[in-house]
Design an enzyme around this catalytic site. Structure first.
Site, PDB file in Angstrom:
ATOM      1  N   LYS A 121    -166.034  17.332   7.928  1.00 45.62           N
ATOM      2  CA  LYS A 121    -165.119  17.245   6.780  1.00 45.62           C
ATOM      3  C   LYS A 121    -165.438  16.037   5.907  1.00 45.62           C
ATOM      4  O   LYS A 121    -165.326  16.088   4.686  1.00 45.62           O
ATOM      5  CB  LYS A 121    -163.669  17.140   7.254  1.00 45.62           C
ATOM      6  N   LYS A 205    -169.136  29.142   9.287  1.00 42.33           N
ATOM      7  CA  LYS A 205    -167.802  29.622   9.642  1.00 42.33           C
ATOM      8  C   LYS A 205    -167.049  30.104   8.395  1.00 42.33           C
ATOM      9  O   LYS A 205    -167.164  29.473   7.344  1.00 42.33           O
ATOM     10  CB  LYS A 205    -167.067  28.429  10.272  1.00 42.33           C
ATOM     11  N   LYS A 208    -161.414  28.074   4.662  1.00 40.02           N
ATOM     12  CA  LYS A 208    -160.609  27.926   3.443  1.00 40.02           C
ATOM     13  C   LYS A 208    -161.345  27.078   2.412  1.00 40.02           C
ATOM     14  O   LYS A 208    -161.100  27.182   1.223  1.00 40.02           O
ATOM     15  CB  LYS A 208    -159.307  27.162   3.759  1.00 40.02           C
TER      16      LYS A 208
HETATM   17  P1  TYM Z   1    -156.432  25.397  10.835  1.00 41.23           P
HETATM   18  O1  TYM Z   1    -155.287  25.645   9.923  1.00 41.23           O
HETATM   19  O2  TYM Z   1    -157.665  24.791  10.249  1.00 41.23           O
HETATM   20  O3  TYM Z   1    -156.843  26.730  11.577  1.00 41.23           O
HETATM   21  C1  TYM Z   1    -155.850  27.563  12.154  1.00 41.23           C
HETATM   22  C2  TYM Z   1    -156.435  28.406  13.271  1.00 41.23           C
HETATM   23  O4  TYM Z   1    -157.430  29.298  12.739  1.00 41.23           O
HETATM   24  C3  TYM Z   1    -158.604  29.197  13.551  1.00 41.23           C
HETATM   25  N1  TYM Z   1    -159.781  29.476  12.695  1.00 41.23           N
HETATM   26  C4  TYM Z   1    -160.704  30.400  12.975  1.00 41.23           C
HETATM   27  N2  TYM Z   1    -160.821  31.265  14.001  1.00 41.23           N
HETATM   28  C5  TYM Z   1    -161.882  32.121  13.965  1.00 41.23           C
HETATM   29  N3  TYM Z   1    -162.823  32.115  12.982  1.00 41.23           N
HETATM   30  C6  TYM Z   1    -162.741  31.256  11.937  1.00 41.23           C
HETATM   31  N4  TYM Z   1    -163.650  31.272  10.967  1.00 41.23           N
HETATM   32  C7  TYM Z   1    -161.638  30.344  11.904  1.00 41.23           C
HETATM   33  N5  TYM Z   1    -161.244  29.370  11.031  1.00 41.23           N
HETATM   34  C8  TYM Z   1    -160.107  28.859  11.534  1.00 41.23           C
HETATM   35  C9  TYM Z   1    -158.601  27.759  14.067  1.00 41.23           C
HETATM   36  O5  TYM Z   1    -159.413  27.618  15.211  1.00 41.23           O
HETATM   37  C10 TYM Z   1    -157.132  27.569  14.365  1.00 41.23           C
HETATM   38  O6  TYM Z   1    -156.810  28.115  15.624  1.00 41.23           O
HETATM   39  N6  TYM Z   1    -156.490  21.804  14.148  1.00 41.23           N
HETATM   40  C11 TYM Z   1    -155.829  23.101  14.013  1.00 41.23           C
HETATM   41  C12 TYM Z   1    -154.334  22.955  13.750  1.00 41.23           C
HETATM   42  C13 TYM Z   1    -153.576  22.315  14.872  1.00 41.23           C
HETATM   43  C14 TYM Z   1    -153.428  22.800  16.190  1.00 41.23           C
HETATM   44  C15 TYM Z   1    -152.618  21.842  16.872  1.00 41.23           C
HETATM   45  C16 TYM Z   1    -153.914  23.928  16.868  1.00 41.23           C
HETATM   46  C17 TYM Z   1    -152.889  21.144  14.790  1.00 41.23           C
HETATM   47  N7  TYM Z   1    -152.303  20.849  15.999  1.00 41.23           N
HETATM   48  C18 TYM Z   1    -152.273  22.007  18.217  1.00 41.23           C
HETATM   49  C19 TYM Z   1    -153.572  24.074  18.224  1.00 41.23           C
HETATM   50  C20 TYM Z   1    -152.755  23.112  18.876  1.00 41.23           C
HETATM   51  C21 TYM Z   1    -156.561  23.919  12.941  1.00 41.23           C
HETATM   52  O7  TYM Z   1    -157.735  24.065  13.024  1.00 41.23           O
HETATM   53  O8  TYM Z   1    -155.837  24.455  11.955  1.00 41.23           O
END
Ligand code: TYM
Length: 343
Positions: A121, A205, A208
């Site tokens: 990032k 990947k 967003k």
């Molecule tokens: P975020 O909002 O970036 O992503 C949310 C979830 O979507 C999954 N994800 C994907 N899965 C498959 N293929 C993809 N291309 C893809 N892009 C995103 C992410 O793995 C995630 O599960 N850090 C976390 C947010 C968070 C969290 C937590 C998760 C904060 N605290 C505690 C679990 C437990 C995240 O990546 O959000």
């Protein structure tokens, strides 16, 4: 590892979170939301909208609440039932921030320096990033452990953050001589959809933050847009392979087949047996139909939920109270264990 997980005797609990930082895409849906729904009948589930994580990069204060409701609507439209699962936004529950501070004093700088997501990032601009972005995985550990969650459904990109969560839990338990106080959570990553790739580049990947909107299918895309993006999705000069070995070295095709299989709840092998030896046209057209059939009802329901923001606010506030009831006693125990005066 497995022994450590089993040594914890507390109740099984699921925790996961999604950031309110823009439209959700197919990767978020298949990697996270679809799994959330599958788990809610079997275990107590806590599903958070992680607005504290969102502000590690700039968020317009005029939009943050709307973005938060947008994720709440996506959870509910995907089938998360607020009567079963606890759906709330992170900033409404103080335990997250408090525990994150304690964990800042447990986690080691060397551990955070190894986090690849921060490097990805921040790129070359790490000096200009917020301290919060660097500390993001510690807050994530606090999210999970404020509920003593034992199971965490996420996409594959979160694997390293969950390993850090386990390291923090183990070090806390060890340093404060509190064996098994925190569970070593089990990541629930495997399964179709754990890593959905960009429609424009099968080695990147789906994200967003990709500047090309054609690289992803958003949960807000209508049927025409979904079909157009799938039609335009990158393929290669060959034809559809007939078996799994034929996907070797063809990341774009492997990704499209994986998406089809995950959405239709079939296996990759099954899809390949059906389309092997054909050109991509028919496969893509069927994939578009499958994607629209799976996503359109969610998009429509999201619009309905979003038409009543007050109701969404009520659902979130009620769940935040339930979340506080679980997390506050855990954080109070942490204060006692650390030995603060008056705790
Ligand atoms: P975020 O909002 O970036 O992503 C949310 C979830 O979507 C999954 N994800 C994907 N899965 C498959 N293929 C993809 N291309 C893809 N892009 C995103 C992410 O793995 C995630 O599960 N850090 C976390 C947010 C968070 C969290 C937590 C998760 C904060 N605290 C505690 C679990 C437990 C995240 O990546 O959000």
């Amino acid at each position: 590892m497995a022994d450590d997980t089993q040594a914890y005797k507390g109740p099984k609990r699921v925790f996961s979170g999604v950031q309110p930082t823009g439209d959700l895409h197919l990767g978020n849906y298949l990697g996270a939301l679809k799994k959330f729904v599958a788990l809610q009948d079997d275990m107590e589930c806590v599903y958070c909208i992680v607005d504290l994580h969102a502000i590690t990069v700039w968020q317009d204060p005029k939009e943050l609440a709307d973005q938060t409701r947008q994720i709440a609507a996506a959870y509910l439209a995907s089938g998360v039932d607020p009567a079963k699962a606890i759906v709330y936004n992170q900033s409404a529950v103080r335990a997250h921030s408090e525990l994150a501070w304690y964990f800042n004093c447990v986690a080691r700088i060397g551990w955070l320096n190894r986090m690849t997501q921060f490097k990805d990032k921040a790129g070359k601009n790490s000096e200009k990033m917020s301290v919060g972005l660097y500390d993001y995985p510690v807050l994530q550990a606090a999210d999970i452990l404020a509920f003593k969650a034992t199971h965490v459904p996420v996409g594959e990109d979160q694997k390293q953050h969950l390993e850090l969560t386990r390291d923090i839990a183990a070090k806390f338990n060890h340093d404060f001589n509190a064996p098994n106080f925190f569970p070593l959570c089990e990541p629930l990553i495997k399964g179709p959809g754990a890593r959905i790739m960009s429609l424009r580049d099968g080695t990147a990947k789906m994200s967003k933050s990709d500047p090309s909107d054609n690289s992803r299918i958003n949960l807000t895309d209508d049927a025409d847009k979904i079909a157009k993006k799938i039609r335009k999705a990158k393929t290669d000069a060959g034809e559809m392979p007939a078996d799994i070995e034929g996907l070797e070295g063809r990341p774009e095709i492997a990704n499209l087949v994986g998406i089809y299989a995950a959405l239709a709840e079939r296996t990759d092998a099954d899809i390949l047996a059906q389309y092997g030896g054909q050109g991509f046209g028919g496969f893509k057209s069927d994939l578009a139909d499958v994607a629209v059939a799976a996503l359109q009802p969610i998009t429509d329901l999201m619009v309905r939920y979003l038409s009543d923001p007050e109701e969404l606010n009520r659902i979130l506030a009620k769940a935040a109270d339930r979340a506080t009831e679980i997390a506050d006693p855990i954080v109070a125990d942490v204060r006692k264990i650390i030995g603060f005066c008056g705790s």
